[in-house]
Design a protein around this motif. Structure first.
Motif, short mmCIF file in Angstrom:
data_model
loop_
_atom_site.label_atom_id
_atom_site.label_comp_id
_atom_site.label_asym_id
_atom_site.label_seq_id
_atom_site.Cartn_x
_atom_site.Cartn_y
_atom_site.Cartn_z
N TYR A 26 0.98 -1.58 12.83
CA TYR A 26 2.10 -2.29 12.22
C TYR A 26 2.47 -3.51 13.06
CZ TYR A 26 2.69 1.71 9.14
OH TYR A 26 2.49 2.68 8.20
N TYR A 67 0.88 -1.17 0.00
CA TYR A 67 0.00 0.00 0.00
C TYR A 67 0.92 1.22 0.00
CZ TYR A 67 -3.68 3.19 1.79
OH TYR A 67 -4.58 4.21 1.98
N ARG A 102 2.89 -1.35 4.22
CA ARG A 102 2.59 0.04 3.90
C ARG A 102 3.90 0.72 3.59
NH1 ARG A 102 -1.98 4.12 5.83
NH2 ARG A 102 -0.97 6.08 5.25
N THR A 158 1.69 5.19 -0.76
CA THR A 158 1.05 6.50 -0.87
C THR A 158 2.06 7.56 -1.29
OG1 THR A 158 1.41 6.94 1.49
CG2 THR A 158 -0.69 5.95 0.86
N ALA A 193 -4.74 -1.45 5.60
CA ALA A 193 -3.54 -0.61 5.47
C ALA A 193 -3.84 0.87 5.58
CB ALA A 193 -2.85 -0.91 4.14
N VAL A 253 -3.08 6.52 -3.51
CA VAL A 253 -2.59 5.15 -3.38
C VAL A 253 -2.17 4.62 -4.74
CG1 VAL A 253 -3.14 2.80 -2.61
CG2 VAL A 253 -4.13 4.77 -1.42
N THR A 301 1.24 -4.42 7.55
CA THR A 301 -0.10 -4.08 8.02
C THR A 301 -1.04 -5.28 8.08
OG1 THR A 301 -0.83 -3.54 5.77
CG2 THR A 301 0.10 -1.76 7.09
#
Length: 258
Positions: A235, A115, A186, A117, A230, A123, A170
């Protein structure tokens, strides 16, 4: 399972050249598109080389073949064989086989996905060649002797062109139907020009995803679950290490985003 036995007739003096060609082109082309090499053998007189490939079923084999024919590495292989000469191997043949039973313990395939960003909170999603009914996070299978961290960096780079920085795990997801265990990370986008990769992805880009519109992009429920977990992650702790002698390569404690 579905198996394909591929046999190459060669000249003994060209065995070393053919082996190099196999490991550089034929093996990675098949493996990168989902096939598994059960084994590879050569006769005592070194005139035949046989490779046994495994697929989930005939449909999987046919999909691998379509991906293989469209791959850039196949084109490179054809050019390389032309330079080496058509007698690199004299001829080849193949036979298809079905197993008569299961004689080995079940195997679990480990895969990774990310995932990712950007600074705008968008995303990174891809649309794969073999799963073009949905968008999904980039990822793929962990290679032999490869760490899950190295695998997620490699897979994201190969599928999208992006360099990333991993922040943590995640979630872990098991598909008992296909014996796949997926570890979701992530990460944040660092650099790289996004572009679809031949034979891998047909669309790559950053999208504004939230709980209200996720189903507009991600059509499969098990992929949606990974993304939703996520978005606001806790975590998971993880460690990567070697033994004999013991060497800790990476250790991350659990924590929650704030």
């Amino acid at each position: 399972m579905f198996h394909r036995r591929k046999t190459y007739t060669i000249r003994p003096e060209r065995l070393e050249e053919f082996t190099s060609f196999f490991h550089t082109y034929l093996y990675p082309i098949q493996v990168s598109h989902g096939a598994r090499l059960v084994g590879r053998w050569v006769t005592e007189d070194q005139t035949e080389v046989m490779a046994l490939w495994e697929y989930r079923d005939r449909e999987h084999y046919e999909q691998v073949e379509r991906d293989y024919r469209a791959s850039s590495l196949r084109r490179e292989a054809m050019k390389k064989r032309a330079r080496l000469g058509k007698d690199l191997y004299i001829k080849s043949s193949e036979e298809f086989m079905m197993p008569t039973g299961h004689y080995t313990p079940p195997r679990t395939i480990v895969s990774v996905t990310a995932y990712v960003t950007n600074d705008a909170g968008e995303v990174l999603l891809v649309q794969n060649m073999h799963r073009n009914d949905t968008y999904e996070m980039p990822g793929g299978q962990v290679e032999e002797h490869e760490s899950i961290i190295d695998a997620v960096y490699r897979e994201v780079k190969e599928e999208t062109g992006a360099e990333i920085e991993v922040e943590g795990i995640t979630g872990i997801y098991q598909n008992v139907s296909s014996r796949v265990l997926c570890v979701t990370f992530r990460a944040r986008y660092v650099s790289g020009e996004l572009a679809p990769q031949p034979g891998e992805t047909q669309e790559v880009g950053f999208y504004k995803i939230d709980t209200s519109n996720i189903s507009d992009y991600i059509k499969r429920e098990h992929f949606q679950m990974r993304v939703l977990d996520a978005m606001d992650p806790t975590y998971l702790p993880h460690a990567i290490y070697k033994v004999r002698p013991y060497e800790l390569l990476e250790r991350v404690e659990s924590h929650h985003t704030v």
